[in-house]
Design an enzyme around this catalytic site. Sequence first.
Site, PDB file in Angstrom:
ATOM      1  N   ARG A  98       0.997  -1.517   0.286  1.00  0.00           N
ATOM      2  CA  ARG A  98       0.142   0.023   0.231  1.00  0.00           C
ATOM      3  C   ARG A  98       0.617   1.198  -0.284  1.00  0.00           C
ATOM      4  NH1 ARG A  98      -3.066  -2.862   3.327  1.00  0.00           N
ATOM      5  NH2 ARG A  98      -4.889  -4.019   2.810  1.00  0.00           N
ATOM      6  N   LYS A 120       3.659  11.886 -10.251  1.00  0.00           N
ATOM      7  CA  LYS A 120       2.876  10.580 -11.357  1.00  0.00           C
ATOM      8  C   LYS A 120       3.660  10.010 -11.370  1.00  0.00           C
ATOM      9  CE  LYS A 120      -0.522  14.074 -13.445  1.00  0.00           C
ATOM     10  NZ  LYS A 120      -0.786  15.011 -15.106  1.00  0.00           N
ATOM     11  N   GLU A 162      10.900  19.669 -23.675  1.00  0.00           N
ATOM     12  CA  GLU A 162       9.816  20.909 -22.169  1.00  0.00           C
ATOM     13  C   GLU A 162      10.341  21.814 -20.992  1.00  0.00           C
ATOM     14  OE1 GLU A 162       7.154  18.555 -21.840  1.00  0.00           O
ATOM     15  OE2 GLU A 162       7.865  16.468 -22.050  1.00  0.00           O
ATOM     16  N   LYS A 207       7.956  23.770 -12.748  1.00  0.00           N
ATOM     17  CA  LYS A 207       7.028  22.463 -12.970  1.00  0.00           C
ATOM     18  C   LYS A 207       6.793  22.754 -11.416  1.00  0.00           C
ATOM     19  CE  LYS A 207       5.866  18.039 -13.729  1.00  0.00           C
ATOM     20  NZ  LYS A 207       6.170  16.758 -14.359  1.00  0.00           N
ATOM     21  N   GLU A 217      -4.228  17.605  -9.910  1.00  0.00           N
ATOM     22  CA  GLU A 217      -4.687  17.935 -11.583  1.00  0.00           C
ATOM     23  C   GLU A 217      -5.482  18.536 -12.003  1.00  0.00           C
ATOM     24  OE1 GLU A 217      -2.607  16.657 -15.086  1.00  0.00           O
ATOM     25  OE2 GLU A 217      -4.319  16.439 -16.775  1.00  0.00           O
ATOM     26  N   ARG A 221      -2.443  23.021 -13.713  1.00  0.00           N
ATOM     27  CA  ARG A 221      -1.321  21.872 -13.799  1.00  0.00           C
ATOM     28  C   ARG A 221      -1.700  21.662 -15.062  1.00  0.00           C
ATOM     29  NH1 ARG A 221       0.579  16.380  -9.862  1.00  0.00           N
ATOM     30  NH2 ARG A 221       2.061  16.241 -11.885  1.00  0.00           N
ATOM     31  N   ASN A 225       0.034  20.793 -20.085  1.00  0.00           N
ATOM     32  CA  ASN A 225      -0.157  20.285 -21.134  1.00  0.00           C
ATOM     33  C   ASN A 225       0.363  20.799 -22.157  1.00  0.00           C
ATOM     34  OD1 ASN A 225      -0.816  18.224 -19.851  1.00  0.00           O
ATOM     35  ND2 ASN A 225      -2.751  18.467 -19.354  1.00  0.00           N
ATOM     36  N   HIS A 228       1.678  18.714 -25.728  1.00  0.00           N
ATOM     37  CA  HIS A 228       1.033  17.391 -25.488  1.00  0.00           C
ATOM     38  C   HIS A 228      -0.254  17.305 -26.085  1.00  0.00           C
ATOM     39  CE1 HIS A 228       4.587  18.096 -23.022  1.00  0.00           C
ATOM     40  NE2 HIS A 228       4.370  16.826 -22.668  1.00  0.00           N
ATOM     41  N   HIS A 232       1.331  14.296 -28.491  1.00  0.00           N
ATOM     42  CA  HIS A 232       0.719  13.144 -28.044  1.00  0.00           C
ATOM     43  C   HIS A 232       0.173  12.201 -29.496  1.00  0.00           C
ATOM     44  CE1 HIS A 232       0.476  13.625 -23.390  1.00  0.00           C
ATOM     45  NE2 HIS A 232       1.689  12.629 -24.242  1.00  0.00           N
ATOM     46  N   HIS A 244       9.557  11.402 -27.462  1.00  0.00           N
ATOM     47  CA  HIS A 244       8.362  12.264 -27.192  1.00  0.00           C
ATOM     48  C   HIS A 244       8.970  13.960 -27.028  1.00  0.00           C
ATOM     49  CE1 HIS A 244       5.189  13.399 -24.342  1.00  0.00           C
ATOM     50  NE2 HIS A 244       5.952  13.815 -23.439  1.00  0.00           N
TER      51      HIS A 244
HETATM   52  P1  NAD Z   1      13.293   7.114 -20.889  1.00  0.00           P
HETATM   53  O1  NAD Z   1      13.778   7.050 -19.714  1.00  0.00           O
HETATM   54  O2  NAD Z   1      13.325   5.752 -21.947  1.00  0.00           O
HETATM   55  O3  NAD Z   1      14.845   7.536 -21.462  1.00  0.00           O
HETATM   56  C1  NAD Z   1      15.565   7.293 -22.764  1.00  0.00           C
HETATM   57  C2  NAD Z   1      16.725   5.931 -22.725  1.00  0.00           C
HETATM   58  O4  NAD Z   1      17.934   6.887 -22.278  1.00  0.00           O
HETATM   59  C3  NAD Z   1      16.884   4.697 -22.557  1.00  0.00           C
HETATM   60  O5  NAD Z   1      17.317   4.457 -23.587  1.00  0.00           O
HETATM   61  C4  NAD Z   1      17.320   4.788 -21.350  1.00  0.00           C
HETATM   62  O6  NAD Z   1      17.947   3.554 -21.053  1.00  0.00           O
HETATM   63  C5  NAD Z   1      18.685   5.865 -21.833  1.00  0.00           C
HETATM   64  N1  NAD Z   1      19.211   6.336 -20.808  1.00  0.00           N
HETATM   65  C6  NAD Z   1      18.713   7.364 -19.339  1.00  0.00           C
HETATM   66  N2  NAD Z   1      19.648   7.602 -18.333  1.00  0.00           N
HETATM   67  C7  NAD Z   1      20.647   7.675 -19.184  1.00  0.00           C
HETATM   68  C8  NAD Z   1      22.292   7.928 -18.832  1.00  0.00           C
HETATM   69  N3  NAD Z   1      22.018   8.723 -17.495  1.00  0.00           N
HETATM   70  N4  NAD Z   1      23.468   7.274 -20.013  1.00  0.00           N
HETATM   71  C9  NAD Z   1      23.233   7.034 -20.869  1.00  0.00           C
HETATM   72  N5  NAD Z   1      21.731   6.587 -21.219  1.00  0.00           N
HETATM   73  C10 NAD Z   1      20.430   6.510 -20.529  1.00  0.00           C
HETATM   74  O7  NAD Z   1      13.147   8.102 -21.685  1.00  0.00           O
HETATM   75  P2  NAD Z   1      13.157   9.575 -20.866  1.00  0.00           P
HETATM   76  O8  NAD Z   1      12.646  10.462 -21.958  1.00  0.00           O
HETATM   77  O9  NAD Z   1      13.630  10.292 -20.091  1.00  0.00           O
HETATM   78  O10 NAD Z   1      11.085   9.436 -20.224  1.00  0.00           O
HETATM   79  C11 NAD Z   1       9.631   9.690 -21.002  1.00  0.00           C
HETATM   80  C12 NAD Z   1       9.036   8.625 -19.879  1.00  0.00           C
HETATM   81  O11 NAD Z   1       8.740   9.391 -18.456  1.00  0.00           O
HETATM   82  C13 NAD Z   1       7.745   8.288 -20.579  1.00  0.00           C
HETATM   83  O12 NAD Z   1       7.171   7.004 -20.170  1.00  0.00           O
HETATM   84  C14 NAD Z   1       7.301   9.580 -20.214  1.00  0.00           C
HETATM   85  O13 NAD Z   1       5.850   8.845 -20.427  1.00  0.00           O
HETATM   86  C15 NAD Z   1       7.248   9.898 -18.782  1.00  0.00           C
HETATM   87  N6  NAD Z   1       6.661  10.565 -18.030  1.00  0.00           N
HETATM   88  C16 NAD Z   1       6.649  11.113 -17.200  1.00  0.00           C
HETATM   89  C17 NAD Z   1       6.144  12.424 -16.528  1.00  0.00           C
HETATM   90  C18 NAD Z   1       5.803  11.972 -15.191  1.00  0.00           C
HETATM   91  O14 NAD Z   1       4.858  13.622 -14.704  1.00  0.00           O
HETATM   92  N7  NAD Z   1       5.360  10.886 -14.413  1.00  0.00           N
HETATM   93  C19 NAD Z   1       6.766  13.361 -17.010  1.00  0.00           C
HETATM   94  C20 NAD Z   1       7.494  13.531 -18.536  1.00  0.00           C
HETATM   95  C21 NAD Z   1       7.229  12.498 -18.483  1.00  0.00           C
HETATM   96 ZN    ZN Z   2       5.482  15.509 -21.778  1.00  0.00          ZN
END
Ligand code: NAD
Ligand code: ZN
Length: 342
Positions: A98, A120, A162, A207, A217, A221, A225, A228, A232, A244
């Site tokens: 939990r 989130k 971002e 942020k 949200e 918040r 978006n 987005h 998206h 993304h």
């Molecule tokens: P990711 O986590 O897939 O990382 C991108 C790539 O870089 C991966 O292949 C990873 O293995 C590699 N990598 C990461 N750090 C590294 C480093 N220091 N050195 C070498 N390689 C490295 O992608 P991302 O862009 O970080 O995140 C995208 C995800 O985040 C999506 O799923 C999205 O929905 C989510 N997201 C969530 C929120 C939220 O508020 N929770 C906000 C924005 C995005």
């Molecule tokens: Zn985003």
Amino acid sequence: MSRIGAIVRKVAAAHKYAVITDSNIEPLYAGKVESQFERETVEVLTVSAGEASKTRDMWSRLTDQMLGKGYGRDSAVIALGGGVVGDLAGFVAATFMRGIPVVQVPTTLVAMVDASIGGKTAVDTFAGKNLVGAFHPPAAVLIDPHLLATLPLRELRAGFAEVIKHGVIADEVYLREVASSASELLSAGGATSDMMISLIVRSVEIKAEVVSRDEREEGLRKILNFGHTIGHAVELVSGFSLLHGEAVAIGMALESKLAERIGLARTGTAATVTRTLQAAGLPTDLPRDCGPEAVIDAMRSDKKGRSGKTMFALPLRIGAMAGADTGWTVSVGDAQLREVLA
Ligand code: NAD
Ligand code: ZN
């Protein structure tokens, strides 16, 4: 990086820690984290790198591994990775017994300025991204920009989308700074420079300020978006061949044009957004294989879609968003949308 152990023990005291990471990050950094804890109090759990790991299946595998290894209520999760690991490990922590504490240690620019901030957590489903999840604020977010040294350039650039979004929604001066420093920050040594640290700090402030005023949200918040709604849809239509951040860059360029077209945004807003995105080497036009109708169709299936009209978070000008009286979104009809996408 060398202080993670000490800080984690302070903010999330636990008998056992699970370091959840991905297959790219594990060989680079997991050992450095693991070595800061006593051997029997820490395990590294690694998932395959990539969005495909952000699933309920992976959530249950990690949860089962933790149960099998004797993790209990007095444990904590360290999410060492990009947004994929942050969202997935955060959701594991949100639901394990939990809810146990999670400390986010973001390793991508996207995760440092966006995904790790705001609490989130989620996994993807067949019906769309992030549809099953929970709000689970981290016990702490530990950002070490030196980890960006190994991040591929394309991923670093995607993070700038971002960053630029934060400037557009809240801070004109910051946006100008981002525009003038982008090329230096994206060249050798830039990612780990002091300038990058100040950029991350300001982005996190923006942020965190928005999120702290609207954690669930319900209103404000929604300004996060910006870019987005179209972004998206473009991401989906591209079959995820665009990152993304790249899709959101296109979304911000088009949504700011839309804001001008409907007489909402000050003239010149779209040009400034587009110029800044281009300074960071990000795309600003729909890819050739991404037709306007396909994008509109994809928006219909998005959570934000409403029949014949779509809700957008749109700028009034750089640094200020529209919709203060209407829940921070603005409804736009399909005809105007078509004009901008065409
Ligand atoms: P990711 O986590 O897939 O990382 C991108 C790539 O870089 C991966 O292949 C990873 O293995 C590699 N990598 C990461 N750090 C590294 C480093 N220091 N050195 C070498 N390689 C490295 O992608 P991302 O862009 O970080 O995140 C995208 C995800 O985040 C999506 O799923 C999205 O929905 C989510 N997201 C969530 C929120 C939220 O508020 N929770 C906000 C924005 C995005
Ligand atoms: Zn985003």
